[in-house]
Design an enzyme around this catalytic site. Structure first.
Site, short mmCIF file in Angstrom:
data_model
loop_
_atom_site.label_atom_id
_atom_site.label_comp_id
_atom_site.label_asym_id
_atom_site.label_seq_id
_atom_site.Cartn_x
_atom_site.Cartn_y
_atom_site.Cartn_z
N ARG A 265 41.03 -17.58 78.07
CA ARG A 265 40.69 -17.24 76.68
C ARG A 265 41.35 -15.93 76.27
O ARG A 265 41.66 -15.70 75.10
CB ARG A 265 39.17 -17.18 76.47
N TYR B 171 45.42 -22.81 50.70
CA TYR B 171 44.97 -23.97 51.50
C TYR B 171 43.44 -24.07 51.40
O TYR B 171 42.74 -23.05 51.39
CB TYR B 171 45.42 -23.74 52.95
N ASP C 157 50.74 -16.26 54.31
CA ASP C 157 50.65 -17.53 55.04
C ASP C 157 51.99 -18.23 54.82
O ASP C 157 52.27 -18.73 53.74
CB ASP C 157 49.48 -18.36 54.51
N LYS D 284 51.92 -27.49 61.75
CA LYS D 284 52.74 -28.17 60.74
C LYS D 284 54.21 -28.17 61.16
O LYS D 284 54.56 -28.75 62.16
CB LYS D 284 52.51 -27.50 59.39
C1 LIG Z 1 47.29 -26.59 57.50
C2 LIG Z 1 47.32 -25.25 56.88
C3 LIG Z 1 46.47 -24.23 57.32
C4 LIG Z 1 45.45 -24.46 58.41
O1 LIG Z 1 46.05 -24.75 59.61
P1 LIG Z 1 45.32 -25.62 60.78
O2 LIG Z 1 46.30 -25.57 61.88
O3 LIG Z 1 45.09 -26.98 60.22
O4 LIG Z 1 44.03 -24.93 61.06
C5 LIG Z 1 46.57 -22.99 56.72
N1 LIG Z 1 47.45 -22.76 55.72
C6 LIG Z 1 48.28 -23.71 55.27
C7 LIG Z 1 49.21 -23.40 54.18
C8 LIG Z 1 48.24 -24.99 55.83
O5 LIG Z 1 49.07 -25.95 55.37
#
Ligand SMILES: *Cc1c(COP(=O)(O)O)cnc(C)c1O
Length: 390
Positions: free
Chosen positions: A51, A104, A176, A201
């Site tokens: 962890r 998001y 982000d 992603k």
């Molecule tokens: C999918 C996404 C998240 C969250 O990510 P996870 O890996 O699903 O927790 C945050 N910001 C954006 C822009 C996203 O597309």
């Protein structure tokens, strides 16, 4: 049970080395003696407990660090884990955070429900206009969180204006960078203090690992994020890190290919009867076209949105007519995916609320993948035409 079976068999010696990063699932690491363990903690050297960190997370972090021009990044168990660790590690009750109003969905939830519950006030504002962000600032504003390209309306944030504000007021700018990726935009070169990713992603790219990443320009802030991530347990699995590192090796090629196809698909969609709107940052009719050029240059990305006439009935017909294009609320996969915000990410809004964002029942978001562009355009043409008969 024989005595020896639980004792670990030594790893075979070899004078040659594997070329692939080994997968290390060990939860614990044995040290030589208490003095050795003491030294390890004092120097921050050596792994102790997974962890707290493990080699597969370190290897993945180093690769993403290189792409973002950063050092010492933190791998989290998901993109939301990374964003949560930024908030939990760097904010306290009494602080105020300003966020983009089209973040998001789960980030919006953190902003509107979870941070206020912890005594951290938040305001959402339109990031396509830095004066709106400025109007939301308070003396106690500690952080601004924005996405460069909004989901699903593909609007482009006023990154230069917001970065200037953050710099002038001493506020941390968190970007982000999931949609844009370091191939499309490198936040640290434009005044960001912290970068976060959903590695799930485009970076990992195969829809088989859920992971996040966060890093600050200031190493002391990164340590704050890391401590929160370890303490609150947003821990990444070694196997997911291993998969993501494997996926990352082809990230640049994948991004370039998907982006080129997205540009072609956007153009083809715009010429199809029944398509009433196409949103892609590379198009001259994009509402933020000039800013898209300034922020993204010639990297419009693989994400586009479009609208078909005919409402929900047409939308149902379209997805049914294209069964090979996964109708799934994700992005960045090797295969093209299609999502319908009115029935998924934006289902909680009223029809009027969706209309204000331009999200109708015929509105789709596309994450373009790696298929042959002509084949993909043919599938969309057939599906759009079927939708018009519905
Ligand atoms: C999918 C996404 C998240 C969250 O990510 P996870 O890996 O699903 O927790 C945050 N910001 C954006 C822009 C996203 O597309």
């Amino acid at each position: 049970m024989s005595d020896s079976i639980v004792r670990r068999t030594p790893w075979p010696d070899s004078t040659s080395r594997p070329v692939v990063t080994p997968l290390q699932p060990s939860v614990v690491y044995a040290s030589e003696d208490p003095d050795g363990l003491d030294r390890q903690y004092a120097e921050g050297s050596g792994y102790t407990y997974a962890r707290e960190g493990h080699p597969n997370a370190t290897v993945l972090a180093q690769k993403i660090d290189r792409l973002e021009g950063a050092a010492g990044g933190v791998i989290a168990g998901s993109g939301m884990g990374a964003i949560g660790s930024v908030f939990l590690g760097l904010l306290q009750a009494g602080d105020h955070v300003v966020g983009g109003d089209q973040l998001y969905g789960r980030s919006l939830r953190m902003m509107t429900e979870d941070l206020p519950r912890l005594g951290i006030a938040t305001t959402l504002a339109d990031p396509t206009d830095a004066t709106r962000i400025e109007a939301a600032l308070r003396p106690e504003t500690k952080m601004i969180l924005v996405e460069v390209v909004s989901n699903p309306t593909i609007r482009i944030a006023d990154m230069a204006g917001i970065a200037q504000l953050a710099r002038d007021r001493g506020i941390l700018l968190v970007v982000d960078n999931t949609f844009t990726t370091p191939r499309g935009y490198r936040p640290f070169e434009h005044g960001a203090d912290i970068v976060v990713h959903s590695v799930t992603k485009l970076l990992a790219g195969h829809s088989d690992a859920t992971l996040g990443y966060a890093v600050a320009r200031d190493p002391a802030l990164t340590e704050g994020i890391r401590t929160a991530n370890v303490t609150w347990g947003a821990t990444p699995s070694p196997f997911d890190c291993w998969l993501a590192e494997r996926g990352l090796q082809s990230f640049e090629l994948r991004y370039d290919r998907a982006e080129a196809t997205a540009t072609k698909l956007a153009q083809a969609l715009a010429g199809m009867p029944g398509v009433t709107r196409v949103l892609h940052p590379g198009r001259p009719d994009h509402p933020d076209h000039n800013r898209a050029q300034a922020v993204l240059g010639d990297r419009p990305g693989n994400m586009l949105s479009f609208e078909v006439a005919g409402g929900r009935a047409a939308a149902n017909a379209l997805t049914r007519a294209a069964p090979d294009i996964a109708f799934a609320p994700t992005l960045g996969d090797v295969g093209t995916t299609l999502s319908h915000p009115a029935s998924s990410s934006h289902r909680g809004l009223t029809p009027e609320g969706r209309a204000a964002l331009g999200i109708s029942e015929g509105f789709f978001r596309v994450s373009v993948g790696l298929e042959d562009p002509d084949m993909l355009i043919g599938e969309f043409a057939a599906a759009v035409s079927r939708a018009q008969c519905a």
